[in-house]
Design a protein around this motif. Sequence first.
Motif, PDB file in Angstrom:
ATOM      1  N   CYS A 227    -113.036 -66.048  41.713  1.00 49.27           N
ATOM      2  CA  CYS A 227    -112.793 -65.204  40.545  1.00 49.27           C
ATOM      3  C   CYS A 227    -113.949 -64.230  40.370  1.00 49.27           C
ATOM      4  O   CYS A 227    -115.091 -64.539  40.718  1.00 49.27           O
ATOM      5  N   TRP A 247    -117.906 -60.584  31.337  1.00 45.83           N
ATOM      6  CA  TRP A 247    -117.116 -61.644  31.963  1.00 45.83           C
ATOM      7  C   TRP A 247    -116.746 -62.713  30.931  1.00 45.83           C
ATOM      8  O   TRP A 247    -115.588 -63.126  30.850  1.00 45.83           O
ATOM      9  N   CYS A 251    -113.018 -63.846  29.685  1.00 47.24           N
ATOM     10  CA  CYS A 251    -112.545 -65.226  29.838  1.00 47.24           C
ATOM     11  C   CYS A 251    -112.080 -65.830  28.521  1.00 47.24           C
ATOM     12  O   CYS A 251    -111.116 -66.622  28.490  1.00 47.24           O
ATOM     13  N   GLY A 257    -107.436 -63.863  30.493  1.00 43.98           N
ATOM     14  CA  GLY A 257    -108.647 -64.641  30.679  1.00 43.98           C
ATOM     15  C   GLY A 257    -108.472 -66.079  30.234  1.00 43.98           C
ATOM     16  O   GLY A 257    -108.841 -67.023  30.937  1.00 43.98           O
ATOM     17  N   MET A 261    -108.732 -69.176  32.730  1.00 42.98           N
ATOM     18  CA  MET A 261    -110.091 -69.713  32.717  1.00 42.98           C
ATOM     19  C   MET A 261    -110.376 -70.716  31.597  1.00 42.98           C
ATOM     20  O   MET A 261    -111.491 -71.230  31.512  1.00 42.98           O
TER      21      MET A 261
END
Length: 410
Positions: A227, A247, A251, A257, A261
């Motif tokens: 990822c 990031w 997530c 996201g 995740m």
Amino acid sequence: MKRQVIVVGAGPGGSTAAYYLAKLGVDVLLLDKETWPRDKPCGDSYLTSLYPLFEEMGIMEEMQANVSMVPTIMRLIDSKEECYDFDLQPWMIVPRRIGDDIIRRAALKAGADFMENFDVTELIMRKGVVKGIRGYYQNREMTIECDAVVVANGSHSMLSRQLGGFVEDKELVNYCWRGYYKGVEGMVHGRVEEIYFPDSLPNPTHGPLCMAWVSPLYEEGSGYASCGMTIPERVLNEADMTLEEMWNFWCTQTVQGRLHMQHAEPLDEMRCMRLPSSKKLQKSYAAGAIMIGDAANAAECAYDYGIPSAMYGGKIAAEVLKECLDRGDVSEEALKEYQVRAEANLNDGLMFNGIFRDMLLLKKDEMDRYLHWAKNLPDYPHIYFDQTAMKYLVEVLGLTPPSSDKKISQ
């Protein structure tokens, strides 16, 4: 110590150059500052365009034996969460610590010598001609003379800068953030996803060039994935966020996201890489030296694929150097032949990726129009992404087609 050719950098480009030099009977020494095998934070994709080189180098079977996934579908998810699927000409996803090492070992099997933990700090110059390298081997200063050098040690190469061969366009610099995870959900084996940042993220990130990506690894349902995130340097600065902050925001604060995740756990540290790219090959030669791959700013600027240009550049460099060494002439004028052949081989792909980037990837509305247009084609979803994008640019936007069959993803 005196060698014919020293190759600095044992990544795919440098190892390919060393392989072909050794096969042509040239005395070649390959140097790298890392301990091998080493990892690299950019993606794990070895594209279909590399297969002829893998066959020539005798490593195709070993690469295939180490594949963690062969993608056959690309899913693009736009900022409105709409999904678009495209067929892919299958390529290989192999962890870089494995794939790059297979290429390096091919050079050694061909007869190249190799020294790791060798940090080359400068080129030895005499009357404007490169005559060797100087650096630190296992922390001990060392100088090695040679007839020519191949500079292949990446986009931060001080050697390329020493020769004035690296010209960086800050508008073409991206950052890549990549890690391996377990517990990733919502994946389909064989399908890679490129997820454009939704409107909930800061305004400067609302472009198709800003994306997260998820590539499942190993068997169906394993939950393992590679990822990451790609974002232009300028956009990151305007958003006033670090890459890690961006990031984590993606997530935890976006639909896609959270889907992927929410229960994911990292298997290693996320790693970041700054990736300059180019729309055409920069000057890549000097008296006694050739620069290839990222050291020559040769990564294409649409998706930052750099391995094909590095490896094909390495093969061309080996062929030109063999001819020049046989004539006893490694002058700048003689090595200009590398530029001529490399441009003929690489520039169509680099230039068309530049057009693709400027006309679609930087224009959210135009990208949306393209995706809706593609989805209404009779054969959708069984159409190839790169071929369809080229068709749109030529037939809808009136672009003159490239002079060869180089693909956008190549």
